[in-house]
Enzyme design. Structure first.
Site, PDB file in Angstrom:
ATOM      1  N   CYS B  83       0.818  -1.225   0.000  1.00 59.73           N
ATOM      2  CA  CYS B  83       0.000   0.000   0.000  1.00 59.73           C
ATOM      3  C   CYS B  83       0.844   1.265   0.000  1.00 59.73           C
ATOM      4  O   CYS B  83       0.321   2.352  -0.228  1.00 59.73           O
ATOM      5  CB  CYS B  83      -0.930   0.014   1.207  1.00 59.73           C
ATOM      6  N   HIS B 327      -9.283   3.045  -2.122  1.00 59.37           N
ATOM      7  CA  HIS B 327      -7.940   2.534  -1.855  1.00 59.37           C
ATOM      8  C   HIS B 327      -7.442   1.579  -2.960  1.00 59.37           C
ATOM      9  O   HIS B 327      -7.360   0.376  -2.759  1.00 59.37           O
ATOM     10  CB  HIS B 327      -7.926   1.844  -0.482  1.00 59.37           C
TER      11      HIS B 327
END
Lengths: 383, 383
Positions: B83, B327
């Site tokens: 991430c 996301h």
């Protein structure tokens, strides 16, 4: 550009080859990394960052390895540029150390190929060229055919690249294969994409290689008076090719070479040895020509004449290259740097290039439809 | 460390969300990249290198995108840190530009999640924690339970993070969701890992975000007098955790923050807004505390009190954050930089943080068994 001097202070590798499933990416990478740190005389506490190249290792592979070798907590970056992934990691480390951000970093290339790949490397989804049959082997076969037609080269001359590189690797304890092959072996091997046969192709290998990269302050911290220098790195991508071009033009190699020559201030005529991305025999020839270290159209003849053999004017792949040392894709670029390091510190044993003062490593990675390659890296190192 | 000043000269994003299969990684990335170049007033010919963050895009994804937007031939590097991949790419660009290697580069974060992921993100093969049931959602649920027990916080206070971030995203045209949710909506949503429900979790999104990073010479070339500065970046990996630690200790966040504060010379008390990796509601709270921008144990109470809302003392996730902007893992870090850029140039419209002079972006990526996280990045930007 104002980078400070950057050096290689130590190297470590595991022997390339086919490892069983229980030898994981993490254990391979940790082993090479530990050897490099031991070789440099540096402990994990002194390493400030970890730069990792791999293609198929999965998310945060570098961190998984770092946590096993005492580097937990440190900055870790994972770099992917297909076969030039390890070289790209080395280049980013060169920039960070040259910028003064770190004094001692570890660069690791690692790949566990055999768990996931049966036969040749599969084309990526969305690779339109490969989907229509133009896979890597086909491309290099076309390159060989064209080279033979354009320059009057022979199939035997091209096959000599494999003979030479396998002969070199006999003296490399880290090589996947360490047995000589004859010209007849290469010519009679199972056909892959005519005129190329199995021994014209690099194998599917597992492996890991690592180097410690140091600033001048880093060398002082290690108590080392001098170490080979990373004089310059190049990174380019392929340009869009329109129309019916010459498959052996190697514009992308020329540009990658020119960048390394410009950055390092070292010319093509000053290179003493080359670690070349010989994924196929013909690739070694045309890329050496693209780099400008051999004249265009003469690479095959010069190979036969021993110009690129150990003891010749410009030894190429004293390590055995991809054809015989093996080709764990993400590890290859760092393995080339290990070989240059050993050559430039007179530690290459029976494959030592006598008097070598400058070496060039070249990697080409991946393909993008419509361009002449995805990624090419060049690294020039000096004593 | 001697990096020259590094600036952000333009930003571009596509709206995050779920795109159909025919909208590819390449088209998404190219769109965001073109918008960033247009925003900066720069053409492809002036961009010297491309830094790309992604996780699931496959080999040489950056080169595939670069070839579509006029960057064929340029250096391209692909960065993976789960991430925090996009933020890691930004950090490498910051080093290269700060080292004087380039004057104008493009940083791109991109991910096409919905083609490959159904339900939640699957654990990696070899993730021992996840294999035993300790998946991300379970970890954050334990964190929430412990936080409530230790500090007398309430479930409602934690849910207020989602209410706040969804309220912010109503004013963000790039957000995946642009609708407010009520406290009752969050509390009655489908349970995921108690006490957390669906609205405590960030969604699976597709997206792309890009920024143009410039040296001072680069800004002059663009005819720009000033632009927000990348004052400092931090990158750390998790340390090995032995014994029964406190799940909310957030040592890894503390160290990532301290590195950014040290490098930038800007303290935690000088930050005017934060783009936080709120993959789960509770994560926003404990990471803000780890960074030192909220006192330990008070984050939930301060969320309820409006301290971290637009108009509060320290607005957090004016963009909507991961919970509502969405996301797409490799894109998130660059999207945060876009938001800081817009905030620091007074271009954030209805979600503008009045008078914001410094912003901090935080990403946490991946897991390594036995450590408190794989990769955490922090970026501090100033006007």
């Amino acid at each position: 550009m104002t980078l400070d001097p950057v050096h290689v202070a130590g190297a470590g590798m595991i022997r390339f080859g086919k490892y069983p499933r229980e030898v994981t990416l993490e254990t391979m990478g940790a082993s090479a990394a530990r050897q490099a740190m031991t070789d440099a005389g540096v402990g994990p506490a002194d390493i400030e960052a970890l730069y990792v190249g791999h293609v198929f290792g999965g998310p945060v592979a570098g961190q998984r390895i770092g946590a096993r070798i005492g580097l937990a907590g440190k900055p870790v970056s994972n770099h992917e540029n297909y076969c030039s992934s390890g070289a790209t990691a080395l280049r980013e480390a060169w920039i960070a150390v040259g910028a003064g951000l770190y004094d001692l970093v570890l660069v690791l290339g690692v790949e566990k190929m055999t768990d996931r790949i049966k036969g040749g490397v599969q084309p990526d989804a969305g690779d339109l060229d490969a989907a229509s049959g133009f896979i890597f082997a086909a491309g290099h076969a076309l390159s060989a055919r064209r080279y033979i037609a354009d320059y009057g080269a022979t199939r035997e001359q091209i096959a000599m690249v494999a003979v030479k590189n396998h002969a070199h690797s006999v003296m490399n304890p880290y090589a996947h294969y360490q047995k000589p092959v004859s010209l007849a072996d290469v010519l009679t091997a199972r056909p892959i994409a005519e005129p190329l046969g199995l021994l014209d192709c690099s194998p599917i290998s597992d492996g890991a290689a690592a180097v410690v990269v140091a600033s001048q302050a880093g060398l002082r911290r290690l108590g080392v008076a001098s170490a080979p220098k990373v004089a310059g790195c190049g990174l380019v991508s392929g340009t869009v090719q329109t129309g019916l071009g010459d498959v052996n033009e190697e514009d992308v190699s020329r540009r990658a070479g020119e960048e390394a020559y410009r950055v390092s201030g070292i010319g093509a005529d000053e290179i003493d040895l080359v670690e070349m991305h010989d994924c196929f025999t013909i690739a070694e020839i045309v890329r050496l020509e693209g780099l400008g270290v051999l004249p265009r159209g003469e690479g095959a003849r010069l190979t036969e004449a021993g110009h690129t053999s150990l003891g010749g004017r410009l030894p190429v792949n004293p390590s055995g290259g991809l054809l015989s040392r093996g080709h764990p894709v993400g590890a290859t670029g760092v393995a080339q740097i290990c070989e240059l390091f050993w050559q430039l510190t007179d530690r290459a044993g029976g494959r030592q290039v006598e008097g070598a003062r400058t070496g060039l490593a070249y990697c080409k990675g991946g393909s993008v439809s419509g361009t002449d390659g995805a990624s090419v890296t060049t690294v020039i190192m000096t004593r």
